[in-house]
Design a protein around this motif. Sequence first.
Motif, mmCIF file in Angstrom:
data_model
loop_
_atom_site.group_PDB
_atom_site.id
_atom_site.type_symbol
_atom_site.label_atom_id
_atom_site.label_comp_id
_atom_site.label_asym_id
_atom_site.label_seq_id
_atom_site.Cartn_x
_atom_site.Cartn_y
_atom_site.Cartn_z
ATOM 1 N N ASP A 70 -21.389 -3.135 23.963
ATOM 2 C CA ASP A 70 -21.740 -2.385 22.776
ATOM 3 C C ASP A 70 -21.048 -3.002 21.565
ATOM 4 O OD1 ASP A 70 -19.097 -1.632 23.001
ATOM 5 O OD2 ASP A 70 -19.480 0.520 22.853
ATOM 6 N N PHE A 71 -21.336 -2.492 20.391
ATOM 7 C CA PHE A 71 -20.630 -2.926 19.201
ATOM 8 C C PHE A 71 -20.040 -1.695 18.533
ATOM 9 C CE2 PHE A 71 -24.787 -1.787 17.580
ATOM 10 C CZ PHE A 71 -24.541 -1.237 16.343
ATOM 11 N N ASP A 72 -19.040 -1.924 17.713
ATOM 12 C CA ASP A 72 -18.388 -0.794 17.067
ATOM 13 C C ASP A 72 -18.286 -1.035 15.566
ATOM 14 O OD1 ASP A 72 -16.161 -2.762 17.973
ATOM 15 O OD2 ASP A 72 -15.186 -1.550 16.436
ATOM 16 N N ALA A 73 -18.202 0.058 14.837
ATOM 17 C CA ALA A 73 -17.973 0.006 13.398
ATOM 18 C C ALA A 73 -16.731 0.817 13.099
ATOM 19 C CB ALA A 73 -19.177 0.571 12.644
ATOM 20 N N ASP A 74 -15.780 0.205 12.415
ATOM 21 C CA ASP A 74 -14.540 0.890 12.042
ATOM 22 C C ASP A 74 -14.648 1.393 10.617
ATOM 23 O OD1 ASP A 74 -13.609 0.143 14.486
ATOM 24 O OD2 ASP A 74 -12.276 -1.426 13.762
ATOM 25 N N VAL A 75 -14.279 2.652 10.407
ATOM 26 C CA VAL A 75 -14.212 3.190 9.044
ATOM 27 C C VAL A 75 -12.869 3.885 8.864
ATOM 28 C CG1 VAL A 75 -16.709 3.450 8.763
ATOM 29 C CG2 VAL A 75 -15.375 5.333 9.676
ATOM 30 N N LEU A 76 -12.312 3.737 7.679
ATOM 31 C CA LEU A 76 -11.063 4.393 7.319
ATOM 32 C C LEU A 76 -11.367 5.761 6.721
ATOM 33 C CD1 LEU A 76 -9.473 1.341 5.448
ATOM 34 C CD2 LEU A 76 -9.025 2.014 7.819
ATOM 35 N N VAL A 77 -10.556 6.743 7.080
ATOM 36 C CA VAL A 77 -10.670 8.078 6.502
ATOM 37 C C VAL A 77 -9.464 8.264 5.578
ATOM 38 C CG1 VAL A 77 -10.876 10.545 6.960
ATOM 39 C CG2 VAL A 77 -11.819 8.896 8.593
ATOM 40 N N PRO A 78 -9.648 8.122 4.249
ATOM 41 C CA PRO A 78 -8.507 8.183 3.323
ATOM 42 C C PRO A 78 -7.871 9.575 3.306
ATOM 43 C CG PRO A 78 -10.441 7.199 2.276
ATOM 44 C CD PRO A 78 -10.901 7.837 3.549
ATOM 45 N N MET A 79 -6.565 9.629 3.491
ATOM 46 C CA MET A 79 -5.841 10.896 3.517
ATOM 47 C C MET A 79 -4.567 10.790 2.695
ATOM 48 S SD MET A 79 -6.102 11.942 7.568
ATOM 49 C CE MET A 79 -7.630 12.519 8.314
ATOM 50 N N ASP A 80 -4.197 11.892 2.057
ATOM 51 C CA ASP A 80 -2.907 11.971 1.378
ATOM 52 C C ASP A 80 -1.834 12.411 2.371
ATOM 53 O OD1 ASP A 80 -3.480 11.114 -1.162
ATOM 54 O OD2 ASP A 80 -3.940 13.125 -1.925
ATOM 55 N N GLU A 81 -0.614 11.901 2.184
ATOM 56 C CA GLU A 81 0.490 12.297 3.047
ATOM 57 C C GLU A 81 0.770 13.795 2.892
ATOM 58 O OE1 GLU A 81 4.953 10.768 4.295
ATOM 59 O OE2 GLU A 81 4.170 10.288 2.291
ATOM 60 N N GLN A 82 0.931 14.466 4.027
ATOM 61 C CA GLN A 82 1.266 15.889 4.052
ATOM 62 C C GLN A 82 2.747 16.035 4.405
ATOM 63 O OE1 GLN A 82 -1.441 18.128 3.225
ATOM 64 N NE2 GLN A 82 -2.173 16.044 2.739
ATOM 65 N N ASP A 83 3.484 16.752 3.585
ATOM 66 C CA ASP A 83 4.930 16.825 3.732
ATOM 67 C C ASP A 83 5.363 17.346 5.100
ATOM 68 O OD1 ASP A 83 5.262 15.855 1.182
ATOM 69 O OD2 ASP A 83 5.429 17.846 0.267
ATOM 70 N N ASP A 84 4.606 18.265 5.666
ATOM 71 C CA ASP A 84 5.032 18.904 6.906
ATOM 72 C C ASP A 84 4.308 18.371 8.138
ATOM 73 O OD1 ASP A 84 2.639 19.916 6.034
ATOM 74 O OD2 ASP A 84 3.034 21.985 6.678
ATOM 75 N N TRP A 85 3.632 17.204 8.009
ATOM 76 C CA TRP A 85 2.897 16.636 9.143
ATOM 77 C C TRP A 85 3.648 15.444 9.733
ATOM 78 C CZ3 TRP A 85 -3.155 16.248 8.697
ATOM 79 C CH2 TRP A 85 -3.682 17.530 8.543
ATOM 80 N N GLU A 86 3.601 15.359 11.049
ATOM 81 C CA GLU A 86 4.014 14.142 11.737
ATOM 82 C C GLU A 86 2.834 13.171 11.769
ATOM 83 O OE1 GLU A 86 6.597 14.823 15.357
ATOM 84 O OE2 GLU A 86 5.609 16.774 15.207
#
Length: 450
Positions: A70-86
């Motif tokens: 098969d073939f794959d397509a990579d996409v980035l999901v832009p996110m802002d840093e969340q202070d309380d997230w690991e």
Amino acid sequence: MTARTKEFNLFLRDYVNLDATRTSTLHARVSAVNSFIAGHEDLAVVVTDDVIPQGSFAHKTIIRPFSGNDFDADVLVPMDEQDDWEPKQYTQALHKALQSSARYRDMAVLGKRCVKLDYAGDFHIDLVPFVTRDDGNTYITHRTRNEFIRQDPVAYTAWFEDNNRTTHGHLVRVVRLMKYLRDRSSIQVPSVVLSALLAERVRSFAGVDDYANVASTLTSLVKALHEYVDPMLTPPWVDDRIGQNLADRLTPSGFENLQSQVKTWSRLMTEALDADADESVEKWRKLFGESFGSTTREAGESGALLASASSHYEKTLAPGEQDIEKDHGILLSLDPRQRVRVVGRMSANSKGSGRYRPLSGRGNHVPVGRSLRFSVEDCTVTEPYDVYWKVRNAGEEAARRQSFRGEIRKRGHEITETSSFHGEHWVEVWIVKDRIAVATDIQDVTILPN
């Protein structure tokens, strides 16, 4: 030198390129998942922008799957840093949102660095959280190690696009052809490493004929790659554009096999390019097999569709499209010492508001309904001069609408357009001094469907 332009176009179309149906399906599904993410209330405070194509999807170097792969397509999901997230929580949040959808629930697979959407058929989409942290840098995340990994695929894509421009768009075709050869050989080299090694060989001061067509570009870059890697005892450093080594994923034995194959390929390519016209097809078949040059079917029942296929073929004239020399009486005599770049930028949203973003870091992919600005930049020609522009629509939708455009007009240093409908389009510019076009450039624009 025998370019064999037609044979390369048909070979790419019939044996190498991802076909139009798969490409359209991929574009539609990326657009659909982008709309889902943008509209999901739990992701609204985290996701900051449209998804961003990366890797071979952004660079347009995906090729037809080989032997059932098969073939794959990579996409980035832009996110802002969340202070309380690991770090792991970004991938988990994305997976949770997709799991809430009846459409995506059964195909969403939680991975280490991404969420994979495994579609029925022969391809999948990898959604990669792409986090801008408080330090201003960008990172992807590793879920199982619960850590941020410094990366900037947008910078890498912009660099690759700039080198593709220098080769008049032929670098993309060369990478596809080399991936085709790789898949049928004994070498194990990741696509990103092979693509980067070839892109690094591009030189803005190369000879005027080095990048004139697919055959000369292929031969020039592979010869340069052979000369670069042949004396090495260990794999080279391949910069990811932020000072990290892409080639750390290349094994010593894999590198030795690459050295050997590139040496053979370089010799065969040189012989084929230098051969007389009546011998060149047989020479190229020593590389690509009997399929090369054997296609008798024309490149489409409609000449318009042939002309529209910008990502698959050399760019050719569509019905009614103007030519700078024939229609405007301007001599095309490009000066290799001169340079110009046309830089495309798109609005942040369909309302045309917000900061305009460069297309190059997105692989020139644009959603429908965006305002587009194209500017002449990095021009080395001394003023005064005139700037001539061409806007060209392409693809099946342009053919259906009979809207290829292609008129050439004298305008200023910047023009504005709108991404109206799906297809492979482009904007071309010429710098004209004393009625001679001394520099030119093309900005490709891939408009994704709604």
